[in-house]
Design a protein around this motif. Structure first.
Motif, PDB file in Angstrom:
ATOM      1  N   PRO A 124      35.781  79.323  62.941  1.00 31.08           N
ATOM      2  CA  PRO A 124      35.927  78.503  61.468  1.00 31.08           C
ATOM      3  C   PRO A 124      34.707  78.135  60.899  1.00 31.08           C
ATOM      4  O   PRO A 124      33.914  77.981  61.481  1.00 31.08           O
ATOM      5  CB  PRO A 124      36.730  77.211  61.881  1.00 31.08           C
ATOM      6  CG  PRO A 124      36.471  76.897  63.216  1.00 31.08           C
ATOM      7  CD  PRO A 124      36.170  78.320  64.012  1.00 31.08           C
ATOM      8  N   ARG A 125      34.408  78.521  59.886  1.00 31.44           N
ATOM      9  CA  ARG A 125      33.148  78.417  58.908  1.00 31.44           C
ATOM     10  C   ARG A 125      33.039  76.700  58.872  1.00 31.44           C
ATOM     11  O   ARG A 125      34.150  76.065  58.531  1.00 31.44           O
ATOM     12  CB  ARG A 125      33.386  78.875  57.714  1.00 31.44           C
ATOM     13  CG  ARG A 125      33.431  80.157  57.620  1.00 31.44           C
ATOM     14  CD  ARG A 125      33.403  80.925  56.112  1.00 31.44           C
ATOM     15  NE  ARG A 125      33.625  82.208  56.032  1.00 31.44           N
ATOM     16  CZ  ARG A 125      33.827  83.048  55.145  1.00 31.44           C
ATOM     17  NH1 ARG A 125      33.750  82.479  53.790  1.00 31.44           N
ATOM     18  NH2 ARG A 125      33.954  84.457  54.911  1.00 31.44           N
ATOM     19  N   PRO A 126      31.693  76.609  59.025  1.00 25.89           N
ATOM     20  CA  PRO A 126      31.430  74.883  58.792  1.00 25.89           C
ATOM     21  C   PRO A 126      31.657  74.570  57.438  1.00 25.89           C
ATOM     22  O   PRO A 126      31.422  75.226  56.620  1.00 25.89           O
ATOM     23  CB  PRO A 126      30.120  75.081  59.250  1.00 25.89           C
ATOM     24  CG  PRO A 126      29.567  76.401  59.051  1.00 25.89           C
ATOM     25  CD  PRO A 126      30.635  77.041  59.437  1.00 25.89           C
ATOM     26  N   PRO A 127      32.123  73.362  57.190  1.00 29.59           N
ATOM     27  CA  PRO A 127      32.159  73.045  55.684  1.00 29.59           C
ATOM     28  C   PRO A 127      31.052  72.730  55.063  1.00 29.59           C
ATOM     29  O   PRO A 127      29.845  72.616  55.515  1.00 29.59           O
ATOM     30  CB  PRO A 127      32.916  71.524  55.840  1.00 29.59           C
ATOM     31  CG  PRO A 127      32.357  71.163  57.325  1.00 29.59           C
ATOM     32  CD  PRO A 127      32.369  72.226  58.016  1.00 29.59           C
ATOM     33  N   ALA A 128      30.977  73.284  53.680  1.00 28.48           N
ATOM     34  CA  ALA A 128      29.779  73.185  52.968  1.00 28.48           C
ATOM     35  C   ALA A 128      29.219  71.970  52.800  1.00 28.48           C
ATOM     36  O   ALA A 128      29.976  70.744  52.509  1.00 28.48           O
ATOM     37  CB  ALA A 128      30.056  73.955  51.415  1.00 28.48           C
ATOM     38  N   PRO A 129      27.978  71.836  52.881  1.00 28.92           N
ATOM     39  CA  PRO A 129      27.510  70.366  52.783  1.00 28.92           C
ATOM     40  C   PRO A 129      27.770  69.855  51.348  1.00 28.92           C
ATOM     41  O   PRO A 129      27.565  70.751  50.365  1.00 28.92           O
ATOM     42  CB  PRO A 129      26.028  70.608  53.269  1.00 28.92           C
ATOM     43  CG  PRO A 129      25.720  72.050  52.734  1.00 28.92           C
ATOM     44  CD  PRO A 129      27.061  72.777  53.347  1.00 28.92           C
ATOM     45  N   PRO A 130      27.948  68.694  51.271  1.00 32.32           N
ATOM     46  CA  PRO A 130      28.063  68.207  49.809  1.00 32.32           C
ATOM     47  C   PRO A 130      26.876  68.386  48.985  1.00 32.32           C
ATOM     48  O   PRO A 130      25.903  68.295  49.308  1.00 32.32           O
ATOM     49  CB  PRO A 130      28.371  66.698  50.038  1.00 32.32           C
ATOM     50  CG  PRO A 130      27.667  66.244  51.242  1.00 32.32           C
ATOM     51  CD  PRO A 130      27.804  67.678  52.205  1.00 32.32           C
ATOM     52  N   ASP A 131      27.223  68.630  47.584  1.00 33.71           N
ATOM     53  CA  ASP A 131      26.284  68.680  46.681  1.00 33.71           C
ATOM     54  C   ASP A 131      25.944  67.480  46.057  1.00 33.71           C
ATOM     55  O   ASP A 131      26.835  66.762  45.488  1.00 33.71           O
ATOM     56  CB  ASP A 131      26.739  69.635  45.469  1.00 33.71           C
ATOM     57  CG  ASP A 131      25.748  69.790  44.533  1.00 33.71           C
ATOM     58  OD1 ASP A 131      24.755  69.500  44.438  1.00 33.71           O
ATOM     59  OD2 ASP A 131      26.039  70.648  43.431  1.00 33.71           O
ATOM     60  N   PRO A 132      24.438  66.973  46.351  1.00 33.36           N
ATOM     61  CA  PRO A 132      24.273  65.467  45.959  1.00 33.36           C
ATOM     62  C   PRO A 132      24.190  65.388  44.463  1.00 33.36           C
ATOM     63  O   PRO A 132      24.427  64.226  43.991  1.00 33.36           O
ATOM     64  CB  PRO A 132      22.855  65.272  46.529  1.00 33.36           C
ATOM     65  CG  PRO A 132      22.233  66.763  46.824  1.00 33.36           C
ATOM     66  CD  PRO A 132      23.570  67.735  46.951  1.00 33.36           C
ATOM     67  N   ASP A 133      24.220  66.573  43.619  1.00 33.45           N
ATOM     68  CA  ASP A 133      24.003  66.487  42.181  1.00 33.45           C
ATOM     69  C   ASP A 133      25.498  66.569  41.366  1.00 33.45           C
ATOM     70  O   ASP A 133      25.285  66.439  40.203  1.00 33.45           O
ATOM     71  CB  ASP A 133      23.197  67.524  41.716  1.00 33.45           C
ATOM     72  CG  ASP A 133      21.675  67.198  42.104  1.00 33.45           C
ATOM     73  OD1 ASP A 133      21.293  65.867  42.328  1.00 33.45           O
ATOM     74  OD2 ASP A 133      20.759  68.114  42.243  1.00 33.45           O
ATOM     75  N   GLU A 134      26.329  66.936  42.421  1.00 33.81           N
ATOM     76  CA  GLU A 134      27.862  67.029  41.658  1.00 33.81           C
ATOM     77  C   GLU A 134      28.306  65.816  40.966  1.00 33.81           C
ATOM     78  O   GLU A 134      28.968  65.921  40.035  1.00 33.81           O
ATOM     79  CB  GLU A 134      28.711  67.539  42.841  1.00 33.81           C
ATOM     80  CG  GLU A 134      29.946  68.028  42.234  1.00 33.81           C
ATOM     81  CD  GLU A 134      30.968  68.452  43.360  1.00 33.81           C
ATOM     82  OE1 GLU A 134      32.208  68.926  42.882  1.00 33.81           O
ATOM     83  OE2 GLU A 134      30.676  68.570  44.359  1.00 33.81           O
ATOM     84  N   ALA A 135      28.176  64.729  41.711  1.00 34.27           N
ATOM     85  CA  ALA A 135      28.845  63.421  41.049  1.00 34.27           C
ATOM     86  C   ALA A 135      27.949  63.026  39.981  1.00 34.27           C
ATOM     87  O   ALA A 135      28.469  62.643  38.897  1.00 34.27           O
ATOM     88  CB  ALA A 135      28.450  62.203  42.162  1.00 34.27           C
ATOM     89  N   VAL A 136      26.691  63.459  39.933  1.00 28.43           N
ATOM     90  CA  VAL A 136      25.611  63.107  38.823  1.00 28.43           C
ATOM     91  C   VAL A 136      26.271  63.888  37.537  1.00 28.43           C
ATOM     92  O   VAL A 136      26.504  63.297  36.507  1.00 28.43           O
ATOM     93  CB  VAL A 136      24.219  63.525  39.005  1.00 28.43           C
ATOM     94  CG1 VAL A 136      23.424  63.181  37.689  1.00 28.43           C
ATOM     95  CG2 VAL A 136      23.664  62.457  40.064  1.00 28.43           C
ATOM     96  N   ARG A 137      26.397  65.118  37.890  1.00 27.73           N
ATOM     97  CA  ARG A 137      27.048  65.989  36.786  1.00 27.73           C
ATOM     98  C   ARG A 137      28.349  65.642  36.229  1.00 27.73           C
ATOM     99  O   ARG A 137      28.664  65.860  35.254  1.00 27.73           O
ATOM    100  CB  ARG A 137      27.099  67.634  37.041  1.00 27.73           C
ATOM    101  CG  ARG A 137      25.525  68.324  37.306  1.00 27.73           C
ATOM    102  CD  ARG A 137      25.907  69.738  37.483  1.00 27.73           C
ATOM    103  NE  ARG A 137      26.601  70.006  38.733  1.00 27.73           N
ATOM    104  CZ  ARG A 137      25.972  70.354  40.056  1.00 27.73           C
ATOM    105  NH1 ARG A 137      24.641  70.137  40.047  1.00 27.73           N
ATOM    106  NH2 ARG A 137      26.731  70.496  40.824  1.00 27.73           N
TER     107      ARG A 137
END
Length: 305
Positions: A239-252
């Motif tokens: 299984p592919r490891p989950p992509a790390p969260p984008d720290p700027d996604e919440a800002v956008r």
């Protein structure tokens, strides 16, 4: 053949070769009032007859398997009794037109009991003859068994193994149409052997008892003989490891929300982020107003809001 139907007679007609015809048997079965029947071309000595195997699995309580003669069903008393025990377990009966055998009647059951006693007597005689022959060979200094196997001859051992594997594959193929296509699909979808065995057993509605290891061995045997796709044996992709969260996604997201509704409060912004399934970087069930305020500040510093 549905077990929800009323009990009915079902005929079985068999000949050994393609050149022979089942017409005579079919005519006798029809004359005896058998409307539903199946036909097969296979040797009587071959126990892995797929048509007969499917018919025996389809018979339900009260149904009667009808044959014109005993040798159309089995070539040995042992095989006949095995078939009858399987029918009894399903609540079904056997009727032989050319012999006084009808297990739905007391007389027919008595005849089968007599046949069973004869079979046991024959087995006892064979055991006695084998023991006597081994004892005589030991007195004369001879050893029983296959000479090649005793000498561990590689060719003899290989032939024995091939014969054993062929018998095993024949047993697997008998009824494989009920589970093999499903197994191929489950493995193609990435199911492991445990999940695949559970799926196959559910599909067979209690008629299957596949363990993950037994199912894997069966697939390997059929695949090696070219009777099943080799892809069955390929390991599941990791299984592919989950992509790390984008720290700027919440800002956008905050910038976009403020662009649509400039007067949104910090609590309203936090609730909107939760609906978008965006979580605080440090975890937690929801957004605190102070955390949302920091997002707003970052969005404005970046010129996004």
């Amino acid at each position: 053949m549905s077990h929800g139907k009323p009990p009915r007679p079902i005929g079985y007609a068999r000949v050994s070769t393609e050149e022979q015809s089942t017409r005579r048997q079919v005519d006798e079965l029809r004359a005896a009032g058998v409307a539903e029947l199946v036909e097969e071309r296979a040797s009587g000595a071959d126990r892995s007859r797929p048509v007969l195997a499917r018919l025996l699995r389809a018979l339900g309580p009260g149904d009667t398997l009808v044959v014109t003669k005993l040798d159309r069903l089995a070539r040995s008393l042992e095989h006949l009794l095995e078939v009858v025990r399987g029918l009894e377990a399903r609540g079904a009966f056997l009727r032989v037109l050319g012999d006084p055998i009808d297990t739905a009647t007391p007389q027919g059951r008595f005849m089968l009991q007599m046949l069973g006693a004869v079979a046991e007597f024959e087995r006892a005689l064979i055991r006695d003859r084998v023991r006597s022959g081994l004892a005589r060979a030991a007195r004369e200094g001879r050893r029983g068994g296959h000479p090649g196997l005793r000498a561990r001859d590689p060719e003899a051992v290989a032939r024995l193994r091939q014969a054993r594997d062929a018998r095993h594959r024949a047993r697997l193929l008998d009824g494989a149409e009920a589970w093999l296509p499903l197994l191929v699909r489950l493995r193609a979808e990435g199911c492991g052997w445990e999940e695949a065995a559970a799926g196959v057993n559910r599909h067979l509605s209690g008629q299957g008892s596949w363990s993950p290891e037994r199912l894997r061995r069966a697939a390997r045997s059929l695949a090696r003989a070219g009777l099943a796709p080799a892809a069955l044996l390929e390991p599941r992709p990791a299984p592919r490891p989950p992509a790390p969260p984008d720290p700027d996604e919440a800002v956008r997201a905050v910038a976009a929300l403020l662009g649509q509704t400039p007067g949104m409060t910090l609590r309203a912004l936090g609730a909107a982020l939760e609906r978008l399934r965006l979580r605080p970087r440090r975890g937690g069930a929801g957004w605190a107003p102070s955390s949302v305020a920091r997002l707003v500040a970052r969005a404005r510093a970046a010129g996004l809001a």
